[in-house]
Scaffold this motif. Structure first.
Motif, PDB file in Angstrom:
ATOM      1  N   THR A  76       5.251   2.273  -6.992  1.00  0.00           N
ATOM      2  CA  THR A  76       4.273   2.786  -6.027  1.00  0.00           C
ATOM      3  C   THR A  76       3.775   1.643  -5.153  1.00  0.00           C
ATOM      4  O   THR A  76       3.713   0.484  -5.586  1.00  0.00           O
ATOM      5  N   TRP A  77       3.410   1.999  -3.910  1.00  0.00           N
ATOM      6  CA  TRP A  77       2.922   1.031  -2.936  1.00  0.00           C
ATOM      7  C   TRP A  77       1.496   1.389  -2.513  1.00  0.00           C
ATOM      8  O   TRP A  77       1.082   2.549  -2.617  1.00  0.00           O
ATOM      9  N   ASP A  78       0.776   0.387  -2.033  1.00  0.00           N
ATOM     10  CA  ASP A  78      -0.555   0.619  -1.473  1.00  0.00           C
ATOM     11  C   ASP A  78      -0.373   1.041  -0.011  1.00  0.00           C
ATOM     12  O   ASP A  78       0.050   0.242   0.826  1.00  0.00           O
ATOM     13  N   THR A  79      -0.688   2.296   0.287  1.00  0.00           N
ATOM     14  CA  THR A  79      -0.490   2.841   1.635  1.00  0.00           C
ATOM     15  C   THR A  79      -1.800   2.964   2.411  1.00  0.00           C
ATOM     16  O   THR A  79      -1.807   3.509   3.513  1.00  0.00           O
ATOM     17  N   ASP A  80      -2.889   2.470   1.839  1.00  0.00           N
ATOM     18  CA  ASP A  80      -4.192   2.544   2.506  1.00  0.00           C
ATOM     19  C   ASP A  80      -4.323   1.379   3.484  1.00  0.00           C
ATOM     20  O   ASP A  80      -4.359   0.215   3.093  1.00  0.00           O
ATOM     21  N   GLU A  81      -4.388   1.687   4.788  1.00  0.00           N
ATOM     22  CA  GLU A  81      -4.453   0.640   5.798  1.00  0.00           C
ATOM     23  C   GLU A  81      -5.738  -0.170   5.737  1.00  0.00           C
ATOM     24  O   GLU A  81      -5.807  -1.277   6.262  1.00  0.00           O
ATOM     25  N   SER A 111      -7.121  -1.118   2.888  1.00  0.00           N
ATOM     26  CA  SER A 111      -7.136  -1.851   1.625  1.00  0.00           C
ATOM     27  C   SER A 111      -6.706  -3.295   1.835  1.00  0.00           C
ATOM     28  O   SER A 111      -5.896  -3.609   2.721  1.00  0.00           O
ATOM     29  N   GLU A 112      -7.244  -4.211   1.012  1.00  0.00           N
ATOM     30  CA  GLU A 112      -6.868  -5.620   1.091  1.00  0.00           C
ATOM     31  C   GLU A 112      -5.416  -5.844   0.664  1.00  0.00           C
ATOM     32  O   GLU A 112      -4.796  -6.815   1.073  1.00  0.00           O
ATOM     33  N   THR A 113      -4.901  -4.954  -0.165  1.00  0.00           N
ATOM     34  CA  THR A 113      -3.524  -5.084  -0.651  1.00  0.00           C
ATOM     35  C   THR A 113      -2.594  -4.094   0.041  1.00  0.00           C
ATOM     36  O   THR A 113      -1.583  -3.690  -0.536  1.00  0.00           O
ATOM     37  N   TYR A 114      -2.910  -3.722   1.266  1.00  0.00           N
ATOM     38  CA  TYR A 114      -2.081  -2.763   2.011  1.00  0.00           C
ATOM     39  C   TYR A 114      -0.645  -3.285   2.148  1.00  0.00           C
ATOM     40  O   TYR A 114      -0.416  -4.435   2.527  1.00  0.00           O
ATOM     41  N   GLY A 115       0.310  -2.423   1.837  1.00  0.00           N
ATOM     42  CA  GLY A 115       1.717  -2.792   1.928  1.00  0.00           C
ATOM     43  C   GLY A 115       2.253  -3.520   0.720  1.00  0.00           C
ATOM     44  O   GLY A 115       3.428  -3.902   0.708  1.00  0.00           O
ATOM     45  N   GLN A 116       1.423  -3.730  -0.310  1.00  0.00           N
ATOM     46  CA  GLN A 116       1.857  -4.426  -1.511  1.00  0.00           C
ATOM     47  C   GLN A 116       2.059  -3.430  -2.655  1.00  0.00           C
ATOM     48  O   GLN A 116       1.508  -2.322  -2.633  1.00  0.00           O
ATOM     49  N   PRO A 117       2.844  -3.789  -3.657  1.00  0.00           N
ATOM     50  CA  PRO A 117       3.053  -2.881  -4.800  1.00  0.00           C
ATOM     51  C   PRO A 117       1.763  -2.657  -5.586  1.00  0.00           C
ATOM     52  O   PRO A 117       0.971  -3.587  -5.788  1.00  0.00           O
ATOM     53  N   THR A 118       1.570  -1.427  -6.022  1.00  0.00           N
ATOM     54  CA  THR A 118       0.454  -1.109  -6.911  1.00  0.00           C
ATOM     55  C   THR A 118       0.924  -0.853  -8.341  1.00  0.00           C
ATOM     56  O   THR A 118       0.104  -0.796  -9.250  1.00  0.00           O
TER      57      THR A 118
END
Length: 457
Positions: free
Chosen positions: A156-161, A163-170
């Motif tokens: 899963t990826w962080d899709t919240d624009e 979020s500090e970790t946007y675009g990174q794996p969650t």
């Protein structure tokens, strides 16, 4: 006029299809023409690493040179003596085979676009849970698990624009059985939180290319040439005979002589030829027939191997003599070795050390290591050898001797000691006086015993 133009264009297209490359505007699909894949996947890269000796040598030689020695983690770069904490870290890392596991992850990252370093921690939580503080200090680190790209994938990826970790794996998915033979063990499979994973790659992300990808076509060409050469020589040595039938040959007479019906004659002859081919000392008897062999002249594959081997070596910036393990000239070999050391040193400085510090910072974040200005003490790959150092010191001493008449000292003793890797001498070592001999030493030198000394007194 329009219809005529259309007919001409259609004819040109048909001719271009029949004779590709001879007409203006013709396009080539070199990947399709030469049998190269347009898309290279990790299983293909892993298979190439496992089965192709040149690919294996490229990866393993790079890793072995970069990790020629293991680094030492220091609290400060100014301290020369090992502290108690540094000693504890060295012993704990030794118990965990820490540096060997990190070295393994570095090699795995060259085959794929990245690899993973999974931290197994004694924090009482599952792999899929985030990490807070790990109790127990160094004992809180239980295991280092190096993982192939094919074993560790993003689930899963962080899709919240925002979020500090946007675009990174969650979340990651680890499947140990997806790569290699795991029949002899119980393969592990679990979800793992990013807190417990360090992505080992050029930029610390999963968006990278394989070390082998630029030269993948060359590796395939090498396989084709080597395979075709081996198969060609084998078939030339074990070639089927060509049976020429004489004009007056009669099938009935042959069948009668061999004691079989005419419809079974061909099968029997095949069996006889097969039996003949199984050994070089077999005898092949034919009646009314003549056996010949078709000899094929095979060119030496060496010339066809040299081209792709050179271009592959260029793709990984490795001297070809080091890649294939041949040394033909002392000067050339020395220059190649120096250049290769610089290449591996660049790999260490720009890829390995930043990833190691990511691991150290993560352990510091979890409380496994205390907060310090951590430094890595690691032997340089470009340092001169002991013989080179002593040769340079000898040349410096010779220059001083030649300049002695002028009264000028070109190099000091400390400078000469420095090039050999030795510390400057202290004043006490420079000017220490020899100990005065005592009476017993003088008597021993004269062959006297203590009784003689007392009698003389």
């Amino acid at each position: 006029m329009t219809r005529l133009s259309s007919l001409v264009n259609a004819a040109e297209r048909r001719l271009a299809a029949i004779f590709p490359g001879y007409f203006e505007g013709a396009k080539h699909d070199h990947y399709q023409d030469f049998g190269y894949p347009k898309t290279i996947t990790f299983p293909m890269l892993h298979s190439m690493y496992c089965r192709n000796s040149i690919a294996r040598a490229a990866v393993d030689s790079t890793v072995e040179k970069v990790w020629e020695t293991h680094p030492q983690l220091l609290e400060s770069d100014s301290s020369k003596e090992e502290t108690n904490l540094e000693s504890e870290i060295r012993q704990r890392f030794g118990d965990l085979r820490f540096w060997q596991k990190i070295m393994d992850a570095d090699g795995k990252s060259l085959v794929g676009g990245y690899s993973g370093v999974i931290l197994r921690l004694a924090d009482g939580k599952r792999f899929r849970e985030p990490v807070d503080t790990v109790p127990g200090g160094l004992d809180g680190l239980v295991e280092i698990i190096p993982a192939w790209e094919g074993q560790l994938t993003v689930s899963t990826w962080d899709t919240d624009e925002l979020s500090e970790t946007y675009g990174q794996p969650t979340m990651f998915q680890f499947n140990e059985s997806s790569i290699g033979n795991t029949n002899t063990q119980q393969p592990r499979q679990f979800e793992v939180h990013p807190d417990r994973v360090i992505v080992w790659s050029k930029d610390g992300t999963v968006h990278n290319r394989s070390f082998l990808e630029p030269g993948y076509n060359d590796l395939m060409t090498l396989e084709k040439v080597i395979g075709a050469g081996g198969e060609g020589f084998w078939k030339n040595a074990k070639r089927d005979p060509i049976i020429n039938v004489e004009p007056d040959f009669k099938v009935a007479n042959m069948a009668k002589a061999m004691g079989v019906p005419e419809d079974e004659l061909l099968e029997l002859m095949n069996d006889q030829v097969d039996d003949w081919q199984k050994g070089f000392d077999k005898l092949l008897m034919l009646q009314g027939m003549k056996a010949e062999t078709l000899s094929v002249t095979l060119p030496s594959p060496e010339h066809f191997i040299a081209g792709p081997l050179q271009t592959f070596a260029a793709s990984i910036r490795m001297p070809m003599k080091i890649l294939v393990g041949t040394q033909t000239g002392e000067r050339a070999s020395t220059e190649d070795a120096k250049q290769w050391s610089k290449t591996c040193m660049s790999h260490r400085e720009n890829r390995v050390i930043p990833n190691i510090m990511d691991v150290i910072n993560r352990l510091e974040q979890f409380g496994i290591l205390p907060e310090r200005d951590w430094n890595l003490d690691w032997d340089s790959l470009t340092d001169s050898s002991e013989d080179e150092k002593m040769g340079l010191a000898s040349k410096m001493s010779e220059i001083n001797s030649k300049m002695e008449r002028s009264g000028e000292i070109v190099f000091t003793h400390d400078e000469i000691r420095e090039v050999t890797g030795r510390d400057p001498l202290s004043d006490a070592d420079k000017y220490r006086e020899e100990d005065e001999p005592d009476e017993e030493d003088e008597a021993a030198a004269l062959g006297l015993v203590p009784e003689d000394i007392e009698a003389a007194a």
